[in-house]
Design a protein around this motif. Structure first.
Motif, PDB file in Angstrom:
ATOM      1  N   VAL A 165     -35.455 -38.359 -20.895  1.00 26.73           N
ATOM      2  CA  VAL A 165     -34.846 -37.498 -21.895  1.00 26.73           C
ATOM      3  C   VAL A 165     -33.427 -37.157 -21.479  1.00 26.73           C
ATOM      4  O   VAL A 165     -33.193 -36.677 -20.367  1.00 26.73           O
ATOM      5  N   HIS A 166     -32.486 -37.423 -22.356  1.00 27.98           N
ATOM      6  CA  HIS A 166     -31.081 -37.073 -22.151  1.00 27.98           C
ATOM      7  C   HIS A 166     -30.944 -35.627 -22.601  1.00 27.98           C
ATOM      8  O   HIS A 166     -30.903 -35.331 -23.796  1.00 27.98           O
ATOM      9  N   GLU A 167     -30.924 -34.709 -21.646  1.00 26.88           N
ATOM     10  CA  GLU A 167     -31.001 -33.277 -21.936  1.00 26.88           C
ATOM     11  C   GLU A 167     -29.893 -32.742 -22.852  1.00 26.88           C
ATOM     12  O   GLU A 167     -30.180 -31.975 -23.767  1.00 26.88           O
ATOM     13  N   PRO A 168     -28.626 -33.133 -22.650  1.00 30.16           N
ATOM     14  CA  PRO A 168     -27.582 -32.559 -23.525  1.00 30.16           C
ATOM     15  C   PRO A 168     -27.779 -32.873 -25.008  1.00 30.16           C
ATOM     16  O   PRO A 168     -27.433 -32.080 -25.867  1.00 30.16           O
ATOM     17  N   SER A 169     -28.347 -34.036 -25.304  1.00 25.50           N
ATOM     18  CA  SER A 169     -28.518 -34.429 -26.702  1.00 25.50           C
ATOM     19  C   SER A 169     -29.955 -34.278 -27.180  1.00 25.50           C
ATOM     20  O   SER A 169     -30.203 -34.245 -28.379  1.00 25.50           O
ATOM     21  N   GLY A 170     -30.898 -34.256 -26.252  1.00 28.24           N
ATOM     22  CA  GLY A 170     -32.309 -34.191 -26.614  1.00 28.24           C
ATOM     23  C   GLY A 170     -32.913 -35.529 -26.968  1.00 28.24           C
ATOM     24  O   GLY A 170     -34.074 -35.614 -27.361  1.00 28.24           O
ATOM     25  N   ALA A 171     -32.157 -36.605 -26.829  1.00 26.91           N
ATOM     26  CA  ALA A 171     -32.646 -37.940 -27.171  1.00 26.91           C
ATOM     27  C   ALA A 171     -33.531 -38.478 -26.055  1.00 26.91           C
ATOM     28  O   ALA A 171     -33.263 -38.262 -24.874  1.00 26.91           O
ATOM     29  N   ALA A 172     -34.607 -39.180 -26.429  1.00 25.06           N
ATOM     30  CA  ALA A 172     -35.529 -39.766 -25.461  1.00 25.06           C
ATOM     31  C   ALA A 172     -35.429 -41.291 -25.519  1.00 25.06           C
ATOM     32  O   ALA A 172     -35.275 -41.880 -26.592  1.00 25.06           O
ATOM     33  N   PHE A 173     -35.536 -41.907 -24.344  1.00 23.61           N
ATOM     34  CA  PHE A 173     -35.400 -43.365 -24.236  1.00 23.61           C
ATOM     35  C   PHE A 173     -36.493 -43.908 -23.336  1.00 23.61           C
ATOM     36  O   PHE A 173     -36.863 -43.272 -22.345  1.00 23.61           O
ATOM     37  N   ASP A 174     -36.968 -45.099 -23.641  1.00 23.31           N
ATOM     38  CA  ASP A 174     -37.936 -45.754 -22.769  1.00 23.31           C
ATOM     39  C   ASP A 174     -37.285 -46.874 -21.957  1.00 23.31           C
ATOM     40  O   ASP A 174     -37.948 -47.603 -21.247  1.00 23.31           O
ATOM     41  N   SER A 175     -35.986 -46.990 -22.046  1.00 21.10           N
ATOM     42  CA  SER A 175     -35.237 -48.022 -21.326  1.00 21.10           C
ATOM     43  C   SER A 175     -34.050 -47.381 -20.612  1.00 21.10           C
ATOM     44  O   SER A 175     -33.267 -46.646 -21.236  1.00 21.10           O
TER      45      SER A 175
ATOM     46  N   PHE B 150     -26.213 -45.254 -24.115  1.00 18.01           N
ATOM     47  CA  PHE B 150     -26.101 -44.062 -24.935  1.00 18.01           C
ATOM     48  C   PHE B 150     -25.265 -43.006 -24.235  1.00 18.01           C
ATOM     49  O   PHE B 150     -24.378 -42.396 -24.834  1.00 18.01           O
ATOM     50  N   HIS B 151     -25.534 -42.769 -22.953  1.00 16.25           N
ATOM     51  CA  HIS B 151     -24.809 -41.725 -22.223  1.00 16.25           C
ATOM     52  C   HIS B 151     -23.318 -42.040 -22.143  1.00 16.25           C
ATOM     53  O   HIS B 151     -22.488 -41.154 -22.306  1.00 16.25           O
TER      54      HIS B 151
END
Length: 96
Positions: A64-74, A81-82
């Motif tokens: 989970v990318h905390e600043p955006s709330g987006a979750a990734f499995d890769s 994305f970051h």
């Protein structure tokens, strides 16, 4: 009934304006993400886990990318994305 007045036609102006805007968008998004290989992505994600920018969620097998709330499995998707997210925030900061 006469046709439209050629002097009132602004379509060329609009097309030129749109081309300029697209060029500016490309320049602002000049972060190259194509060079993110698996090793680079893994190193970036490891660096981001320590300062709590990325949180691993083992039960869901996501990051989970905390600043955006987006979750990734890769890790590669998250790294790309970051980089884009950081570049977007940097570009926004230049306008202030």
């Amino acid at each position: 009934m006469p046709g439209p007045d050629p002097h009132d036609d602004t379509s060329r102006d609009y097309e030129q304006f749109e081309k300029e805007q697209l060029a500016q968008d490309r320049d602002a998004a000049g972060v190259d993400t194509a060079d993110v290989d698996d090793r680079t992505a893994q190193n970036l994600i490891n660096d981001l886990v320590d300062p709590d920018v990325v949180t691993p969620v083992p039960e869901d097998q996501v990051l989970v990318h905390e600043p955006s709330g987006a979750a990734f499995d890769s890790t590669t998707q998250l790294a790309v994305f970051h980089r884009g997210w950081t570049a977007g925030r940097d570009a926004d900061g230049e306008d202030e």
